[in-house]
Design an enzyme around this catalytic site. Structure first.
Site, mmCIF file in Angstrom:
data_model
loop_
_atom_site.group_PDB
_atom_site.id
_atom_site.type_symbol
_atom_site.label_atom_id
_atom_site.label_comp_id
_atom_site.label_asym_id
_atom_site.label_seq_id
_atom_site.Cartn_x
_atom_site.Cartn_y
_atom_site.Cartn_z
ATOM 1 N N HIS A 1 1.385 5.439 -1.785
ATOM 2 C CA HIS A 1 0.990 6.554 -2.652
ATOM 3 C C HIS A 1 2.257 7.133 -3.260
ATOM 4 O O HIS A 1 3.091 7.701 -2.546
ATOM 5 C CB HIS A 1 0.270 7.637 -1.832
ATOM 6 N N LEU B 1 -4.671 9.407 7.847
ATOM 7 C CA LEU B 1 -5.969 8.744 7.947
ATOM 8 C C LEU B 1 -5.823 7.276 7.586
ATOM 9 O O LEU B 1 -5.106 6.968 6.620
ATOM 10 C CB LEU B 1 -6.993 9.428 7.034
ATOM 11 N N HIS C 1 -10.471 1.243 2.047
ATOM 12 C CA HIS C 1 -10.228 2.275 3.064
ATOM 13 C C HIS C 1 -11.406 2.180 4.025
ATOM 14 O O HIS C 1 -12.505 2.623 3.705
ATOM 15 C CB HIS C 1 -10.134 3.674 2.447
ATOM 16 N N HIS D 1 0.870 -1.202 0.000
ATOM 17 C CA HIS D 1 0.000 0.000 0.000
ATOM 18 C C HIS D 1 0.894 1.235 0.000
ATOM 19 O O HIS D 1 1.474 1.576 1.029
ATOM 20 C CB HIS D 1 -0.907 0.004 1.240
ATOM 21 N N LYS E 1 -9.542 -0.320 -5.560
ATOM 22 C CA LYS E 1 -9.562 0.342 -4.254
ATOM 23 C C LYS E 1 -10.909 1.010 -4.015
ATOM 24 O O LYS E 1 -11.384 1.772 -4.847
ATOM 25 C CB LYS E 1 -8.448 1.405 -4.221
ATOM 26 N N ASP F 1 1.515 2.736 3.513
ATOM 27 C CA ASP F 1 0.665 3.917 3.328
ATOM 28 C C ASP F 1 1.493 5.195 3.282
ATOM 29 O O ASP F 1 1.032 6.251 3.706
ATOM 30 C CB ASP F 1 -0.427 4.008 4.398
ATOM 31 N N HIS G 1 -4.440 -0.467 6.030
ATOM 32 C CA HIS G 1 -3.912 0.330 7.143
ATOM 33 C C HIS G 1 -4.795 0.280 8.401
ATOM 34 O O HIS G 1 -5.344 1.287 8.834
ATOM 35 C CB HIS G 1 -3.640 1.776 6.729
HETATM 36 C C1 NCD Z 1 -3.542 9.241 1.942
HETATM 37 C C2 NCD Z 1 -3.145 10.278 0.883
HETATM 38 O O1 NCD Z 1 -2.642 11.352 1.247
HETATM 39 O O2 NCD Z 1 -3.292 9.998 -0.309
HETATM 40 N N1 NCD Z 1 -3.481 9.879 3.220
HETATM 41 C C3 NCD Z 1 -3.362 9.243 4.414
HETATM 42 O O3 NCD Z 1 -3.431 9.905 5.444
HETATM 43 N N2 NCD Z 1 -3.148 7.960 4.495
HETATM 44 C C4 NCD Z 1 -4.871 8.678 1.622
HETATM 45 C C5 NCD Z 1 -5.228 7.465 2.446
HETATM 46 O O4 NCD Z 1 -4.632 6.398 2.298
HETATM 47 O O5 NCD Z 1 -6.125 7.583 3.289
HETATM 48 ZN ZN ZN Z 2 -3.329 5.095 1.659
#
Ligand code: NCD
Ligand code: ZN
Length: 340
Positions: free
Chosen positions: A15, A219, A135, A13, A98, A247, A173
């Protein structure tokens, strides 16, 4: 034990963003992990096979020369089409889809407003063995922010699991005792979970440690100590249903240090070091390899990575900034470092 060699891990996981941010952050992930499940919450989100293929090419360009395979995901919306979702999987463009409840987190405005709207997509995914990544937070403003994951289990997830018993689901997460217990339960053999470094290391006091701490804000938000301990116990339990997912979610410092700061921590630069510290503290270094390198690929039906990674005890210093981004643990240390 002074050094630890494990099979090369994967991040289930992450980003990676796009543009300049992608170029800045992706090499950190690619340096440690053989593969990563790349989240689709770009602006606009990755909803089509063509967009996912183009995004994959940009990630490969940003990680050129590194031995790294991005595993792409589809962003589900109320309008997702089962044929398009299946086509992306069949053509090996994306591996999973997702589910962002609309409004739950960063770039989730186009997410799913009501789970019933994607029933046909979920039926198809169940039929073709395509994992659903969730999520798991309700968005109801009446629900306390710290309860949104537990309420999601009761209001949405249990029904989803009952309606689609053969669907593979990753509860992403996880942050609560309730989530850890649900996933560990034998009642749901197709349910697994990712666990982040921050939810293993921080409780909600970290948000208010001497003042408001935007770099501890992600989050789902970090929870009470009781929950951190339950999530730690799950991670080191050696259950194949729990695996590594950072995450890592970078935002420029200005976007977090704001009157309305973004959620997300950038933990990619020292991710495996952070997990190693936690497993060491728990006396479970022998279980890190399963969590980091074996449970995830087995759940997804993929081969284990061929290579290895070696960590040394002794610590690594985390810089105070990387470009315009403040990394998780900035200015501090983790107890392990990557060799060479
Ligand atoms: C993530 C993001 O910024 O894309 N933020 C986070 O706090 N984890 C989105 C997500 O996974 O909730
Ligand atoms: Zn995430």
């Amino acid at each position: 034990m002074q050094t630890l060699t494990i099979r090369r891990p994967d991040d289930w996981h992450v980003h990676l963003r796009d543009g300049d941010m992608l170029a800045l952050v992706a090499p950190y992930t690619a340096r440690q992990f053989g593969r990563a499940i790349v989240m689709p919450n770009l602006a606009p989100p990755v909803t089509s096979v063509a967009a996912a293929a183009a995004y994959r090419d940009r990630i490969l360009a940003a990680t050129a020369g590194l031995d790294f395979t991005p595993l792409m995901t589809a962003y589900l919306t109320d309008d997702s089409n089962p044929d398009e979702i299946e086509r992306g999987r069949r053509d090996a463009v994306w591996i999973a889809a997702k589910l962002y409840p609309a409004g739950a987190t960063t770039n989730s405005a186009r997410g799913v407003t009501e789970i019933g709207r994607i029933s046909r997509v979920l039926e198809r995914m169940q039929a073709i063995g395509m994992p659903l990544l969730v999520h798991g937070e309700v968005t109801d403003p009446q629900v306390d922010t710290f309860d949104r994951e537990a309420v999601f289990i009761d209001r949405i997830l249990l029904k989803l699991l009952a309606d689609f018993p053969a669907l593979k689901v990753v509860f992403e997460h996880i942050t609560t005792r309730q989530a850890a217990e649900l996933v560990a339960s034998d009642d749901f053999p197709n349910l697994a979970a990712t666990i982040t470094p921050q939810h293993l290391m921080l409780n909600r006091n970290a948000l208010f440690d001497g003042g408001l701490r935007p770099h501890a804000y992600c989050l789902p938000v970090v929870k009470r100590e009781e929950h951190r301990l339950a999530v730690r116990a799950a991670a080191v339990s050696s259950s194949p249903k729990f695996f590594l997912g950072t995450d890592s979610a970078p935002h420029v410092a200005a976007a977090k240090q704001s009157a309305c700061g973004c959620a997300g921590l950038f933990n990619a630069p020292f991710a495996i070091e952070a997990y190693a510290q936690v497993f060491d503290e728990e006396g479970a270094l022998d279980r890190l390899e399963g969590f980091a390198s074996e449970h995830g690929p087995r759940f997804y039906g993929l081969a284990l990575n061929p290579g290895q990674l070696t960590l040394e005890r002794g610590g690594c210093a985390v810089p105070t900034a990387i470009g315009d981004v403040i990394p998780f643990g900035a200015g501090g240390h983790f107890a392990w470092r990557l060799s060479n």
